[in-house]
Design a protein around this motif. Structure first.
Motif, mmCIF file in Angstrom:
data_model
loop_
_atom_site.group_PDB
_atom_site.id
_atom_site.type_symbol
_atom_site.label_atom_id
_atom_site.label_comp_id
_atom_site.label_asym_id
_atom_site.label_seq_id
_atom_site.Cartn_x
_atom_site.Cartn_y
_atom_site.Cartn_z
ATOM 1 N N SER A 180 0.826 -1.206 0.000
ATOM 2 C CA SER A 180 0.000 0.000 0.000
ATOM 3 C C SER A 180 0.859 1.255 0.000
ATOM 4 O O SER A 180 1.915 1.307 0.632
ATOM 5 N N GLU A 181 0.354 2.270 -0.695
ATOM 6 C CA GLU A 181 0.993 3.581 -0.662
ATOM 7 C C GLU A 181 0.595 4.358 0.582
ATOM 8 O O GLU A 181 1.206 5.377 0.911
ATOM 9 N N LEU A 182 -0.471 3.914 1.241
ATOM 10 C CA LEU A 182 -0.962 4.503 2.492
ATOM 11 C C LEU A 182 -1.409 5.954 2.340
ATOM 12 O O LEU A 182 -1.482 6.689 3.320
ATOM 13 N N HIS A 232 5.259 -0.891 2.548
ATOM 14 C CA HIS A 232 5.227 0.480 2.040
ATOM 15 C C HIS A 232 6.550 0.799 1.357
ATOM 16 O O HIS A 232 7.620 0.641 1.934
ATOM 17 N N MET A 249 7.466 9.252 5.991
ATOM 18 C CA MET A 249 6.023 9.018 6.143
ATOM 19 C C MET A 249 5.334 10.304 6.595
ATOM 20 O O MET A 249 5.768 10.964 7.546
ATOM 21 N N GLN A 260 -0.263 9.371 6.085
ATOM 22 C CA GLN A 260 0.082 7.965 5.896
ATOM 23 C C GLN A 260 0.096 7.217 7.220
ATOM 24 O O GLN A 260 -0.392 6.084 7.296
ATOM 25 N N TYR A 281 -2.324 4.082 8.231
ATOM 26 C CA TYR A 281 -1.785 2.807 8.701
ATOM 27 C C TYR A 281 -2.368 2.439 10.064
ATOM 28 O O TYR A 281 -2.795 1.296 10.276
#
Length: 291
Positions: A162-164, A191, A198, A202, A206
């Motif tokens: 996931s790119e979050l 990720h 981050m 994000q 998460y």
């Protein structure tokens, strides 16, 4: 009730997909729909009147499909030890894509399962196949891809790339959770990037994702090696035993790019695990829990 559609062309790969799905969702009261779409084999007549040869061909194709569906039903009941009432066979005169879309609506399908016939076992080799054409339509239900003739084994490690940057589809989370709870699998969110890079958004996404998995082990892994996202994922799954790889599908995201040349060429790992594509869009307000 979980309604599961397995599209079959009666190949060994398609049967393995059926067997995998029936094993994964064996417990509970899931219903399995085994559908064969033979519409592509019916040639449209160039005449305005009904072509008798085409009618005979259509009748034979339907008969062959019905017979093969029944044989598949008998085989899966024997191999899975499930009652025959857990399955329903559907010989369909429609072509694959419209047939699938029709059954998703009419049978209230929650999950589509497909094998990957006639490919070498890599993501590159399934580009432009029926499987990717289905995915590219961004169906609002999960699509479970069973590669090659994969044997069913218990799931211990589920990876979720996931790119979050997007909020997660709650129904997609329920799908992963249900599978993980059944098997007791741990979940690793992959990720592509560095922890220090981050954003708050994000981290929020998460932590929101993780909060849905009380009682299950969830961790975050960073896979930053200054190469393409697809290659980063490949590197992770090469060095960590993964039993299922999951991704949420957004158009124009790295997930969609995995199925476009030449990016997909970067993933050279042979698929030895099922590949679950989760929809970014919800299927109405329906509860997708697997019971």
């Amino acid at each position: 009730m979980k309604n599961i559609l397995i599209a079959t062309d009666f190949s060994s790969e398609a049967y393995c997909a059926l067997f995998y799905a029936s094993s994964l969702f064996k417990g509970g009261i899931s219903k399995f729909y085994i559908a064969n779409f033979f519409g592509e084999k019916i040639e449209a007549s160039v005449y305005s009147i009904v072509n008798e040869a085409e009618l005979r061909k259509k009748s034979l194709l339907k008969k062959d499909s019905e017979l093969a569906c029944k044989e598949t039903l008998h085989r899966i009941v024997r191999d899975s030890d499930l009652n025959s009432d857990r399955f329903e066979i559907i010989p369909s005169e429609q072509k694959l894509l419209p047939g699938i879309l029709n059954l998703i609506q009419n049978k209230d399908i929650d999950l589509l399962v497909m094998g990957t016939a006639n490919h070498a076992g890599t993501l590159k080799s399934i580009v432009e196949t029926n499987t990717t054409k289905i995915i590219e339509h961004a169906l609002n239900i999960p699509v479970l891809i069973i590669p090659r003739e994969l044997d069913f084994n218990p799931l211990y490690h589920i990876a979720f790339a996931s790119e979050l940057i997007y909020e997660f589809n709650p129904e997609s989370i329920k799908t992963i959770k249900a599978i993980a709870e059944k098997s007791g699998a741990r979940i690793t969110v992959i990720h592509d990037g560095k922890e220090t890079e981050m954003s708050q958004r994000q981290w929020k996404n998460y932590n929101s994702f993780k909060s849905n998995f009380e009682g299950l082990e969830v961790s975050l892994a960073f896979s930053s090696n200054h190469i393409e996202v697809s290659k980063s994922i490949a590197e992770f799954v090469k060095h960590n035993k993964v039993d299922m790889l999951c991704m949420e599908y957004y158009k124009h995201s790295f997930v969609s790019n995995l199925f476009i040349e030449p990016v997909v060429e970067k993933i050279d790992r042979h698929l030895s695990f099922p590949f679950l594509i989760l929809p970014a869009k919800s299927k109405g307000s329906k509860n997708h829990e697997i019971k």
